[in-house]
Scaffold this motif. Sequence first.
Motif, PDB file in Angstrom:
ATOM      1  N   LYS A  33       0.808  -1.223   0.000  1.00 32.62           N
ATOM      2  CA  LYS A  33       0.000   0.000   0.000  1.00 32.62           C
ATOM      3  C   LYS A  33       0.841   1.272   0.000  1.00 32.62           C
ATOM      4  O   LYS A  33       0.402   2.304  -0.473  1.00 32.62           O
ATOM      5  N   GLY A  34       2.026   1.204   0.600  1.00 34.27           N
ATOM      6  CA  GLY A  34       2.844   2.408   0.684  1.00 34.27           C
ATOM      7  C   GLY A  34       4.040   2.214   1.589  1.00 34.27           C
ATOM      8  O   GLY A  34       4.495   1.099   1.809  1.00 34.27           O
ATOM      9  N   ILE A  35       4.510   3.346   2.127  1.00 35.03           N
ATOM     10  CA  ILE A  35       5.713   3.370   2.943  1.00 35.03           C
ATOM     11  C   ILE A  35       5.348   3.977   4.290  1.00 35.03           C
ATOM     12  O   ILE A  35       4.659   4.999   4.347  1.00 35.03           O
ATOM     13  N   SER A  36       5.809   3.370   5.370  1.00 34.76           N
ATOM     14  CA  SER A  36       5.535   3.909   6.702  1.00 34.76           C
ATOM     15  C   SER A  36       6.150   5.301   6.827  1.00 34.76           C
ATOM     16  O   SER A  36       7.113   5.640   6.121  1.00 34.76           O
ATOM     17  N   ASP A  37       5.615   6.094   7.735  1.00 32.84           N
ATOM     18  CA  ASP A  37       6.137   7.448   7.942  1.00 32.84           C
ATOM     19  C   ASP A  37       7.618   7.459   8.324  1.00 32.84           C
ATOM     20  O   ASP A  37       8.393   8.225   7.749  1.00 32.84           O
ATOM     21  N   PRO A  38       8.060   6.602   9.273  1.00 32.93           N
ATOM     22  CA  PRO A  38       9.494   6.607   9.607  1.00 32.93           C
ATOM     23  C   PRO A  38      10.378   6.216   8.411  1.00 32.93           C
ATOM     24  O   PRO A  38      11.447   6.793   8.218  1.00 32.93           O
ATOM     25  N   ALA A  39       9.922   5.267   7.607  1.00 28.69           N
ATOM     26  CA  ALA A  39      10.704   4.859   6.434  1.00 28.69           C
ATOM     27  C   ALA A  39      10.759   6.004   5.424  1.00 28.69           C
ATOM     28  O   ALA A  39      11.810   6.270   4.829  1.00 28.69           O
ATOM     29  N   MET A  40       9.648   6.693   5.231  1.00 23.91           N
ATOM     30  CA  MET A  40       9.630   7.824   4.297  1.00 23.91           C
ATOM     31  C   MET A  40      10.534   8.951   4.804  1.00 23.91           C
ATOM     32  O   MET A  40      11.232   9.585   4.016  1.00 23.91           O
ATOM     33  N   GLN A  41      10.541   9.164   6.110  1.00 24.92           N
ATOM     34  CA  GLN A  41      11.428  10.190   6.668  1.00 24.92           C
ATOM     35  C   GLN A  41      12.885   9.869   6.359  1.00 24.92           C
ATOM     36  O   GLN A  41      13.663  10.747   5.991  1.00 24.92           O
ATOM     37  N   LYS A  42      13.252   8.604   6.503  1.00 25.57           N
ATOM     38  CA  LYS A  42      14.626   8.188   6.187  1.00 25.57           C
ATOM     39  C   LYS A  42      14.926   8.424   4.709  1.00 25.57           C
ATOM     40  O   LYS A  42      16.006   8.877   4.346  1.00 25.57           O
ATOM     41  N   MET A  43      13.961   8.124   3.880  1.00 22.10           N
ATOM     42  CA  MET A  43      14.164   8.318   2.440  1.00 22.10           C
ATOM     43  C   MET A  43      14.303   9.810   2.103  1.00 22.10           C
ATOM     44  O   MET A  43      15.096  10.180   1.244  1.00 22.10           O
ATOM     45  N   MET A  44      13.553  10.636   2.799  1.00 21.74           N
ATOM     46  CA  MET A  44      13.624  12.077   2.555  1.00 21.74           C
ATOM     47  C   MET A  44      14.944  12.664   3.073  1.00 21.74           C
ATOM     48  O   MET A  44      15.440  13.656   2.541  1.00 21.74           O
ATOM     49  N   GLN A  45      15.521  12.055   4.109  1.00 25.19           N
ATOM     50  CA  GLN A  45      16.784  12.539   4.680  1.00 25.19           C
ATOM     51  C   GLN A  45      17.991  12.103   3.870  1.00 25.19           C
ATOM     52  O   GLN A  45      19.045  12.716   3.958  1.00 25.19           O
ATOM     53  N   ASN A  46      17.834  11.047   3.083  1.00 29.38           N
ATOM     54  CA  ASN A  46      18.956  10.539   2.302  1.00 29.38           C
ATOM     55  C   ASN A  46      19.352  11.579   1.266  1.00 29.38           C
ATOM     56  O   ASN A  46      18.503  12.239   0.674  1.00 29.38           O
ATOM     57  N   HIS A  47      20.641  11.703   1.008  1.00 28.15           N
ATOM     58  CA  HIS A  47      21.091  12.685   0.024  1.00 28.15           C
ATOM     59  C   HIS A  47      21.080  12.142  -1.403  1.00 28.15           C
ATOM     60  O   HIS A  47      21.325  12.873  -2.337  1.00 28.15           O
ATOM     61  N   TRP A  48      20.748  10.873  -1.606  1.00 25.81           N
ATOM     62  CA  TRP A  48      20.568  10.257  -2.919  1.00 25.81           C
ATOM     63  C   TRP A  48      21.638  10.702  -3.913  1.00 25.81           C
ATOM     64  O   TRP A  48      21.355  11.385  -4.884  1.00 25.81           O
ATOM     65  N   SER A  49      22.850  10.288  -3.635  1.00 27.64           N
ATOM     66  CA  SER A  49      23.958  10.663  -4.510  1.00 27.64           C
ATOM     67  C   SER A  49      23.799  10.062  -5.899  1.00 27.64           C
ATOM     68  O   SER A  49      24.335  10.578  -6.870  1.00 27.64           O
ATOM     69  N   GLY A  50      23.048   8.993  -5.997  1.00 27.99           N
ATOM     70  CA  GLY A  50      22.801   8.378  -7.297  1.00 27.99           C
ATOM     71  C   GLY A  50      21.644   9.064  -7.998  1.00 27.99           C
ATOM     72  O   GLY A  50      21.164  10.117  -7.582  1.00 27.99           O
ATOM     73  N   ASN A  51      21.166   8.462  -9.065  1.00 23.66           N
ATOM     74  CA  ASN A  51      20.038   9.045  -9.778  1.00 23.66           C
ATOM     75  C   ASN A  51      18.739   8.390  -9.306  1.00 23.66           C
ATOM     76  O   ASN A  51      18.701   7.718  -8.284  1.00 23.66           O
ATOM     77  N   ILE A  52      17.698   8.584 -10.052  1.00 27.05           N
ATOM     78  CA  ILE A  52      16.391   8.036  -9.696  1.00 27.05           C
ATOM     79  C   ILE A  52      16.443   6.520  -9.612  1.00 27.05           C
ATOM     80  O   ILE A  52      15.718   5.910  -8.830  1.00 27.05           O
ATOM     81  N   ARG A  53      17.321   5.913 -10.350  1.00 26.97           N
ATOM     82  CA  ARG A  53      17.444   4.448 -10.300  1.00 26.97           C
ATOM     83  C   ARG A  53      17.843   3.973  -8.907  1.00 26.97           C
ATOM     84  O   ARG A  53      17.471   2.878  -8.488  1.00 26.97           O
ATOM     85  N   GLU A  54      18.585   4.785  -8.181  1.00 29.33           N
ATOM     86  CA  GLU A  54      18.958   4.405  -6.813  1.00 29.33           C
ATOM     87  C   GLU A  54      17.706   4.300  -5.938  1.00 29.33           C
ATOM     88  O   GLU A  54      17.574   3.367  -5.144  1.00 29.33           O
ATOM     89  N   LEU A  55      16.780   5.216  -6.118  1.00 33.12           N
ATOM     90  CA  LEU A  55      15.509   5.160  -5.390  1.00 33.12           C
ATOM     91  C   LEU A  55      14.715   3.934  -5.827  1.00 33.12           C
ATOM     92  O   LEU A  55      14.158   3.217  -4.997  1.00 33.12           O
TER      93      LEU A  55
END
Length: 167
Positions: A33-55
Amino acid sequence: MLNKKSMQRKSDIPELANHFIQHFNNLFGMDVKGISDPAMQKMMQNHWSGNIRELEHAIESAFNMMDGGQDLIQEYHLPAYVFQTKKEEISLASPADFSQEIDLPKMLEELERDAIMTMLDKCQGNVSKTAEALGLRRQALQYKLDKYNIQRVFIQKNKVEPSSDYI
């Protein structure tokens, strides 16, 4: 939308994550259904040095770590790199503070690998029975077999040398 080479707008992460969830739901026949709030927070904090494929790979990895019946991606489903910050050193104590260094992730991987191999042996190589015995979805077990190269090790361990009748 985001530039394909880098994650420039973090506000797009939830929308992209939901897109990838739908994609992997269709691909894996799941109903996440989706991503938990704590997991989404971690994803938002990540600096994602890679491109969209990393996500995309992070979402796919989370799917592979989920057990049957789970319908929400939790923090523990996400790969370790999602938790890294720009500061590479985030530990509270340096390794020199301990009498002996312990590589916990490596130890846990070895323990998991050994448990899978033991159960695979007890189930006579049957992946479906092994997954059930370990409380995993077959697909999650297959991911782990590939990750640890267990399939090849198991086959080699039980490999029968061809006899002269076949030559």
